[in-house]
Design an enzyme around this catalytic site. Structure first.
Site: not given
Ligand code: PRP
Ligand code: 7HP
Length: 182
Positions: A98-99, A102, A151, A164
């Site tokens: 995962e990236d 949060d 953010f 991205r």
């Molecule tokens: C973002 C990120 C994680 C998630 C984390 O995805 O890539 O999957 O939010 O947040 P959390 O811990 O609060 O659940 P997003 O739904 O924005 O989709 P994306 O990866 O396509 O940007």
């Molecule tokens: C999801 C997400 N996407 C982009 N930037 C952040 O800081 C974020 N937190 N959770």
């Protein structure tokens, strides 16, 4: 630097050094196990692409797409699968890539869901950990960086599908999202 970025939180070189280190750790820990890395689209795609190229062991790659956010900045709490794995993970050593973690809602949903498919082991590897906003208790197994409650975008992370492509992790200028209802 992009005009919408207030500051660079983690520069490209620092990210690459950390990804190398994570790749080395995974290569040691998963030697002989032929793990499956599951990249969570779309945000993790750049991290996962760099990470697999730092592995010195054989590994497989699959993808899932999960939705937990709208186009804004806060979790909706609603998690659904937009794209599922191509293959069974029963008996496999699985690493979720995962990236960012949060609120933790996305990753905890994924852990529950994938655990029920009976992998031999299941761990998480995240580039960024933002513990301040956690809504469920969750400690990722492999973490690149702990970040403050800001953010961030870049290196796969988006705001409304933008930014991205940036090679660094940056904090957005508030005017970009001010006035947008979250
Ligand atoms: C973002 C990120 C994680 C998630 C984390 O995805 O890539 O999957 O939010 O947040 P959390 O811990 O609060 O659940 P997003 O739904 O924005 O989709 P994306 O990866 O396509 O940007
Ligand atoms: C999801 C997400 N996407 C982009 N930037 C952040 O800081 C974020 N937190 N959770």
């Amino acid at each position: 630097m992009h005009d919408d970025i207030a500051k660079v939180l983690i520069d490209a070189e620092t990210i690459q050094a950390k990804v190398r280190e994570l790749g080395e750790r995974l290569s040691r820990d998963y030697a002989g196990l032929n793990p499956v890395l599951i990249c969570i689209l779309k945000g993790a795609v750049i991290f996962a692409a760099d990470l697999v190229r730092q592995l010195s062991i054989p590994a497989k790659l699959d993808f899932m797409a999960i939705s937990s956010y709208g186009s804004g900045m806060r979790t909706s709490g609603v998690v659904r699968i937009l794209k599922d794995l191509d293959r069974s993970i029963e008996g496999e050593h699985v690493i979720i890539v995962e990236d960012i973690v949060d609120s933790g809602l996305t990753l905890s949903y994924l852990l529950e869901n994938l655990k029920s498919r009976q992998p031999a082991s299941l761990k998480t590897c995240v580039l960024l950990d933002k513990p301040a906003q956690r809504q469920v208790p969750l400690e990722p197994d492999y973490v690149g960086f702990d970040i403050p409650d800001e953010f961030v975008v870049g290196y796969g992370l988006d705001y409304a599908e933008n930014y991205r492509h940036l090679p660094y992790i940056g904090v957005l200028k508030p005017h970009v999202y001010e006035g947008v209802s979250q």
